[in-house]
Design a protein around this motif. Structure first.
Motif, PDB file in Angstrom:
ATOM      1  N   GLU A  59       0.859  -1.184   0.000  1.00 45.53           N
ATOM      2  CA  GLU A  59       0.000   0.000   0.000  1.00 45.53           C
ATOM      3  C   GLU A  59       0.897   1.236   0.000  1.00 45.53           C
ATOM      4  O   GLU A  59       1.668   1.456   0.934  1.00 45.53           O
ATOM      5  N   GLU A  69      -2.332   5.435  -1.097  1.00 47.49           N
ATOM      6  CA  GLU A  69      -3.258   4.324  -0.909  1.00 47.49           C
ATOM      7  C   GLU A  69      -3.445   3.470  -2.158  1.00 47.49           C
ATOM      8  O   GLU A  69      -4.315   2.597  -2.190  1.00 47.49           O
ATOM      9  N   ARG A 112      -2.185   0.499  -4.838  1.00 49.13           N
ATOM     10  CA  ARG A 112      -1.498  -0.776  -4.661  1.00 49.13           C
ATOM     11  C   ARG A 112      -0.382  -0.893  -5.692  1.00 49.13           C
ATOM     12  O   ARG A 112      -0.502  -0.433  -6.819  1.00 49.13           O
ATOM     13  N   ARG A 153       8.709   1.124   0.838  1.00 48.81           N
ATOM     14  CA  ARG A 153       7.472   0.378   0.636  1.00 48.81           C
ATOM     15  C   ARG A 153       7.570  -0.644  -0.495  1.00 48.81           C
ATOM     16  O   ARG A 153       6.666  -1.465  -0.666  1.00 48.81           O
ATOM     17  N   THR A 162       7.734  -4.614   6.226  1.00 47.28           N
ATOM     18  CA  THR A 162       6.614  -3.680   6.092  1.00 47.28           C
ATOM     19  C   THR A 162       6.206  -3.052   7.418  1.00 47.28           C
ATOM     20  O   THR A 162       5.150  -2.430   7.517  1.00 47.28           O
ATOM     21  N   LEU A 180      -2.266  -7.789   0.513  1.00 46.88           N
ATOM     22  CA  LEU A 180      -1.916  -6.379   0.575  1.00 46.88           C
ATOM     23  C   LEU A 180      -1.319  -6.077   1.941  1.00 46.88           C
ATOM     24  O   LEU A 180      -1.921  -6.364   2.973  1.00 46.88           O
ATOM     25  N   TRP A 181      -0.117  -5.500   1.930  1.00 48.74           N
ATOM     26  CA  TRP A 181       0.560  -5.141   3.170  1.00 48.74           C
ATOM     27  C   TRP A 181       0.445  -3.642   3.393  1.00 48.74           C
ATOM     28  O   TRP A 181       0.908  -2.838   2.591  1.00 48.74           O
ATOM     29  N   ALA A 182      -0.217  -3.280   4.488  1.00 44.28           N
ATOM     30  CA  ALA A 182      -0.337  -1.867   4.855  1.00 44.28           C
ATOM     31  C   ALA A 182       0.809  -1.521   5.802  1.00 44.28           C
ATOM     32  O   ALA A 182       1.278  -2.365   6.564  1.00 44.28           O
TER      33      ALA A 182
END
Length: 221
Positions: A19, A23, A25, A80, A147, A179-181
């Protein structure tokens, strides 16, 4: 699905999404750096050829150049996204230097070292694979570390050649997209207040901040 260890390793990483600050992807893995030659780590050649349409290769003429390029790509992506750096065990001394540099600056660096199958780890800080079943727990753990802002830094994986070529069945869930926030850690309100008071009292106020401000996209704030 039955894959070799090398194919499973790459497949898992390609399924991971990051992410971004806006925001959106994007792929967590941005490419592969291979030093000193084409597919230095044995048995990764077929895996990388298979995924070459989605995994761009990068070229470096020296190991230090490869490390600098990897760190630059990761820094530009604000920690990221990052590439995978493939190296041979002959670069042991240089790996230690690269590990120290990335750790000192809190920059993500993922190095995969191809070993000839020694029983003992070459590097005390490395994650050494002894069975393919370890991939199911080790890879998610590693991505979690890469992450999480408080654990940013280098990770070294020792992957013996015989395991790279060995085939094994992996469940479809292993390759499922995720999905890694990146969690934002709130600042301590008291520390913020104290810092503000010091700046207001200072005749020539000067603030020196770390890379977390850049990684969190808070430069304007």
């Amino acid at each position: 699905m039955k894959l070799t260890g090398a194919q499973a390793f790459i497949s898992f990483l390609l399924a991971q999404q990051a992410e971004l600050l806006n925001e959106d992807r994007a792929p967590l893995l941005t490419g592969v750096l291979d030093f000193p030659g084409r597919y230095t780590v044995a048995n990764f050649g077929d895996a990388l050829e298979y995924f070459k349409t989605t995994l761009p290769p990068y070229v470096a003429s020296t190991f230090r150049g490869a490390v600098a390029q990897a760190l630059s790509l990761t820094w530009t992506a604000r920690n990221r996204q990052f590439p995978l750096l493939l190296v041979s065990q002959e670069e042991e001394g240089e790996i230690v230097s690269a590990y120290s540099l990335a750790k000192k600056n809190g920059i993500n660096l993922l190095l995969l070292v191809g070993t000839a199958g020694e029983d003992t780890s070459l590097l005390p800080f490395a994650h050494r694979l002894s069975t393919l079943s370890q991939l199911a727990t080790l890879l998610p753990k590693i991505v979690s570390q890469l992450t999480t802002p408080t654990t940013y830094g280098p990770i070294v994986i020792e992957f013996p050649e015989y395991l790279q070529a060995q085939e094994c069945f992996f469940p479809s869930s292993f390759y499922g997209p995720k999905l890694w926030a990146f969690p934002h850690l709130p600042a301590d309100s008291r520390e913020v207040k104290e810092a503000g008071e010091l700046l207001l009292k200072a005749k020539f106020p000067l603030g020196i901040v770390g890379g977390g401000v850049y990684f969190g996209g808070a430069e304007e704030e």
